[in-house]
Scaffold this active site. Structure first.
Site, short mmCIF file in Angstrom:
data_model
loop_
_atom_site.label_atom_id
_atom_site.label_comp_id
_atom_site.label_asym_id
_atom_site.label_seq_id
_atom_site.Cartn_x
_atom_site.Cartn_y
_atom_site.Cartn_z
N SER A 6 0.84 -1.20 0.00
CA SER A 6 0.00 0.00 0.00
C SER A 6 0.87 1.25 0.00
O SER A 6 1.60 1.51 0.97
CB SER A 6 -0.90 0.01 1.24
OG SER A 6 -1.48 1.28 1.38
N HIS A 31 -1.07 -1.33 -4.19
CA HIS A 31 -2.40 -1.03 -3.65
C HIS A 31 -2.46 0.47 -3.40
O HIS A 31 -1.56 1.05 -2.77
CB HIS A 31 -2.57 -1.82 -2.35
CG HIS A 31 -3.90 -1.68 -1.68
ND1 HIS A 31 -5.03 -2.37 -2.09
CD2 HIS A 31 -4.28 -0.96 -0.61
CE1 HIS A 31 -6.04 -2.06 -1.30
NE2 HIS A 31 -5.63 -1.20 -0.38
N ASP A 33 -4.67 3.54 -1.94
CA ASP A 33 -5.77 3.85 -1.02
C ASP A 33 -6.29 5.27 -1.19
O ASP A 33 -5.60 6.23 -0.84
CB ASP A 33 -5.29 3.70 0.43
CG ASP A 33 -5.12 2.25 0.83
OD1 ASP A 33 -6.07 1.47 0.65
OD2 ASP A 33 -4.04 1.90 1.33
N MET A 35 -8.94 8.13 -0.11
CA MET A 35 -9.80 8.49 1.03
C MET A 35 -10.38 9.87 0.84
O MET A 35 -9.66 10.78 0.40
CB MET A 35 -8.99 8.47 2.33
CG MET A 35 -8.30 7.15 2.59
SD MET A 35 -7.39 7.24 4.14
CE MET A 35 -6.63 5.63 4.16
N HIS A 66 -8.17 1.15 -4.24
CA HIS A 66 -9.12 0.87 -3.16
C HIS A 66 -9.80 2.20 -2.82
O HIS A 66 -9.19 3.07 -2.19
CB HIS A 66 -8.35 0.30 -1.96
CG HIS A 66 -9.18 0.07 -0.74
ND1 HIS A 66 -8.61 -0.13 0.52
CD2 HIS A 66 -10.53 -0.01 -0.56
CE1 HIS A 66 -9.58 -0.31 1.40
NE2 HIS A 66 -10.75 -0.23 0.79
N MET A 68 -11.98 4.33 -0.83
CA MET A 68 -12.69 4.51 0.45
C MET A 68 -13.38 5.86 0.39
O MET A 68 -13.02 6.81 1.10
CB MET A 68 -11.68 4.44 1.61
CG MET A 68 -11.18 3.03 1.87
SD MET A 68 -9.72 2.98 2.94
CE MET A 68 -8.47 3.32 1.74
N MET A 137 -11.66 -6.16 5.03
CA MET A 137 -10.91 -5.17 5.82
C MET A 137 -10.65 -5.75 7.21
O MET A 137 -11.59 -6.18 7.89
CB MET A 137 -11.71 -3.87 5.97
CG MET A 137 -11.81 -3.02 4.71
SD MET A 137 -10.23 -2.51 4.00
CE MET A 137 -9.44 -1.67 5.38
N ASP A 175 -6.74 -6.60 4.12
CA ASP A 175 -6.11 -5.27 4.18
C ASP A 175 -6.21 -4.71 5.59
O ASP A 175 -7.31 -4.45 6.09
CB ASP A 175 -6.85 -4.36 3.18
CG ASP A 175 -6.24 -2.95 3.08
OD1 ASP A 175 -5.20 -2.70 3.71
OD2 ASP A 175 -6.84 -2.13 2.37
C1 DX5 Z 1 -6.51 1.32 5.58
C2 DX5 Z 1 -6.00 1.09 4.17
C3 DX5 Z 1 -4.85 0.14 4.12
C4 DX5 Z 1 -3.61 0.60 4.80
C5 DX5 Z 1 -2.90 -0.60 5.31
O1 DX5 Z 1 -7.62 2.14 5.53
O2 DX5 Z 1 -7.03 0.56 3.36
O3 DX5 Z 1 -4.57 -0.26 2.78
O4 DX5 Z 1 -2.74 1.33 3.96
O5 DX5 Z 1 -1.85 -0.21 6.09
P1 DX5 Z 1 -1.19 -1.17 7.17
O6 DX5 Z 1 -0.67 -2.37 6.42
O7 DX5 Z 1 -0.10 -0.32 7.75
O8 DX5 Z 1 -2.25 -1.54 8.15
ZN ZN Z 2 -6.52 -0.36 1.33
#
Ligand code: DX5
Ligand code: ZN
Length: 218
Positions: A6, A31, A33, A35, A66, A68, A137, A175
């Protein structure tokens, strides 16, 4: 078996360099992310950095977005154009999940469906046959570096059994809070795609990837 580092945990002033290290360690995916400060408390980034990654790495890295964000289908086309190979949307973020899945499929990207830790597997029963990936998750989404929530292992095992019963071949991704110390338990439960942020990008990135690779055999 796939490790999806990620980039949320990367050093953005050295992103290209860090992804070269990851790639040279045998990793073939990233990956990404996204947000929005609404579906999850934090803000991260939009499609521009993904486009930069695509421009630099082409097809050498599978790009896994991903989202969110609330009503993620609004952004499916933009992330596909930026280079996403897979686009994962949250069941909790869509008012009309079937329509949202179709919108992602229309872009030509693979489609993933994500479930928060507290969201039951049953909530995806009507659409499970339509997706390429189910993301379990294992932390509440919004931040990297959180602790793995233990009850998710049983949820993964139940999803894997359900997948076998239905004869489907979607990928099972986990994840949140995954490290070389606990990855074995999620693999044994049926995961074939592991997201890891801080456990890849903190300290020695190449050594971290190797530690995952030895266990995951990718
Ligand atoms: C959390 C994200 C993850 C995050 C994982 O909301 O979706 O992808 O980056 O990070 P670690 O592996 O540090 O928990
Ligand atoms: Zn993620």
């Amino acid at each position: 078996m796939r490790l999806s580092p990620s980039v949320l945990a990367a050093d953005f002033t050295r992103l290209g360099e860090q992804l070269e290290i990851v790639k040279n360690a045998g990793v073939d995916a990233v990956h990404y992310d996204v947000m929005d400060g609404d579906f999850v408390p934090a803000l991260s980034f939009g499609d521009t950095i993904l486009k930069n990654i695509k421009n630099r790495f082409g097809d050498e890295l599978f790009l896994d977005a991903h989202l969110m964000v609330t009503e993620p289908a609004r952004f499916a086309e933009a992330f596909r154009k930026a280079g996403a190979d897979n686009i994962t949307i949250h069941i909790e973020a869509c008012k009309h999940i079937d329509r949202s899945i179709e919108a992602v499929k229309d872009t030509g990207a693979q489609v993933g469906i994500a479930l928060n830790p507290g969201t039951p597997l049953d909530s995806i029963s009507e659409i499970i046959h339509k997706v390429d990936l189910v993301l379990i998750m294992s932390v509440n989404p919004g931040f990297g570096g959180q602790k793995y929530i233990d009850y998710c292992t049983d949820k993964i095992a139940r999803l894997n059994q359900w997948k076998k019963d239905l004869g489907l071949d979607f990928s099972i991704q986990v994840d949140g809070g995954i490290s070389p110390q606990n990855v074995r338990q999620v693999l044994d439960a049926g995961v074939d795609n592991v997201v890891a942020g801080s456990a890849v990008f903190k300290n020695d990135i190449a050594a971290n990837c190797c530690a995952f690779r030895e266990i995951m055999k990718f």
